[in-house]
Write an enzyme that holds these catalytic residues in place. Sequence first.
Site, PDB file in Angstrom:
ATOM      1  N   LEU A   1       0.850  -1.298  -0.021  1.00 34.02           N
ATOM      2  CA  LEU A   1      -0.101   0.011  -0.241  1.00 34.02           C
ATOM      3  C   LEU A   1       0.759   1.229   0.104  1.00 34.02           C
ATOM      4  CD1 LEU A   1      -3.003  -1.022   2.632  1.00 34.02           C
ATOM      5  CD2 LEU A   1      -2.708  -1.092  -0.070  1.00 34.02           C
TER       6      LEU A   1
ATOM      7  N   GLY B   1      -6.212  -2.935   5.178  1.00 38.22           N
ATOM      8  CA  GLY B   1      -4.774  -3.167   5.028  1.00 38.22           C
ATOM      9  C   GLY B   1      -3.853  -2.240   5.982  1.00 38.22           C
ATOM     10  N   GLY B   2      -2.397  -2.508   6.159  1.00 44.44           N
ATOM     11  CA  GLY B   2      -1.735  -1.979   7.052  1.00 44.44           C
ATOM     12  C   GLY B   2      -1.467  -2.485   8.286  1.00 44.44           C
TER      13      GLY B   2
ATOM     14  N   TYR C   1       0.612   3.603  16.532  1.00 51.93           N
ATOM     15  CA  TYR C   1      -0.529   2.800  15.962  1.00 51.93           C
ATOM     16  C   TYR C   1      -1.726   3.484  15.876  1.00 51.93           C
ATOM     17  CZ  TYR C   1      -4.023  -0.785  15.301  1.00 51.93           C
ATOM     18  OH  TYR C   1      -5.248  -1.594  14.947  1.00 51.93           O
TER      19      TYR C   1
HETATM   20  C1  15L Z   1      -6.507  -3.415  17.860  1.00 55.36           C
HETATM   21  O1  15L Z   1      -6.680  -2.284  17.103  1.00 55.36           O
HETATM   22  C2  15L Z   1      -5.767  -4.365  17.471  1.00 55.36           C
HETATM   23  O2  15L Z   1      -5.729  -4.585  16.015  1.00 55.36           O
HETATM   24  C3  15L Z   1      -6.214  -5.734  17.931  1.00 55.36           C
HETATM   25  O3  15L Z   1      -4.930  -6.861  17.717  1.00 55.36           O
HETATM   26  C4  15L Z   1      -6.245  -5.921  19.195  1.00 55.36           C
HETATM   27  O4  15L Z   1      -5.210  -5.427  20.129  1.00 55.36           O
HETATM   28  C5  15L Z   1      -7.459  -4.553  19.717  1.00 55.36           C
HETATM   29  O5  15L Z   1      -7.076  -3.205  18.971  1.00 55.36           O
HETATM   30  C6  15L Z   1      -7.658  -4.397  20.993  1.00 55.36           C
HETATM   31  O6  15L Z   1      -7.681  -3.395  21.429  1.00 55.36           O
HETATM   32  O7  15L Z   1      -8.079  -5.476  21.731  1.00 55.36           O
END
Ligand code: 15L
Length: 270
Positions: A53, A73-74, A137
């Site tokens: 991407l 994605g990502g 993230y």
């Molecule tokens: C997310 O955004 C993650 O992609 C997932 O692996 C979990 O950690 C989830 O949050 C969560 O907050 O439980």
Amino acid sequence: MSKFNRILLTGAAGALGKVLRVGLAPLATHLRLSDIEALGDADDNEELVQTDLADFDAVMDLCKDVDMVAHFGGKAVEGTSKEVFSSNITGGYNIYEACRRNSVKRVVFASSNHSIGYYKRTERIDDHVPHRPDTLYGVSKAFTEDLASFYWDKFGLETVSLRIGSCFPEPKDRRMLATWMSHRDLVQLVSRSLTAPYVGFHAVYGVSDNSEQFWDTSSARLIGYKPEDNAEVFREKVEAASSPQDLDDPALIYAGGMYTAFPHYDDEQS
Ligand code: 15L
């Protein structure tokens, strides 16, 4: 009957992408699936495109002749700044710009609860609160939500941003008794987000009908989402497998849980 000629699903080889690959198939004559990883063999209605991407030209091709995009994605967890920014910020920008240039009508964006992870569990927030990301993230998800808002206001490209809680087959810990979303409810929420006649720019919390909730989920119901599952049925099992709680642990104070206690991943690299 299929509603759309072609839907693009990014991140189709990921955990949620695999669920949606099956779940969204009835909605489109052609399901275009992309991932940086291999996607296996194509089913009759599938077009498989292995794509990074972060490569704008490749993303332009990916978004050609597409009615709507489910952007899953990502990077789906915390990482170094380089990893997160390249896959989620550059990748997110490439998707939005390629959608604009290809006149795609709508993006359903897999955002995350970590874009608002620093709100306390005791606050019941709605989808209008300012972002309070708990990780790089989470910052990347907040950025793409803002990008979506900009592309709606300036160019009329619609988005539903799904602030997904914890989407797993079962809740894995006590926090997930509030944040869990079942795979079945995920498919329903993404389907409603794609088929609702008008969404403009809309953010919703992606959780099941859990008895315990951190977030006000009414905006998801506005697009017709009626969750069928409730994490409560797993409570006994989860409690039995959990250790006693330290109430001063930041992971227990904030909705983002252990993400709020993660270090900066660039430090770990050096
Ligand atoms: C997310 O955004 C993650 O992609 C997932 O692996 C979990 O950690 C989830 O949050 C969560 O907050 O439980």
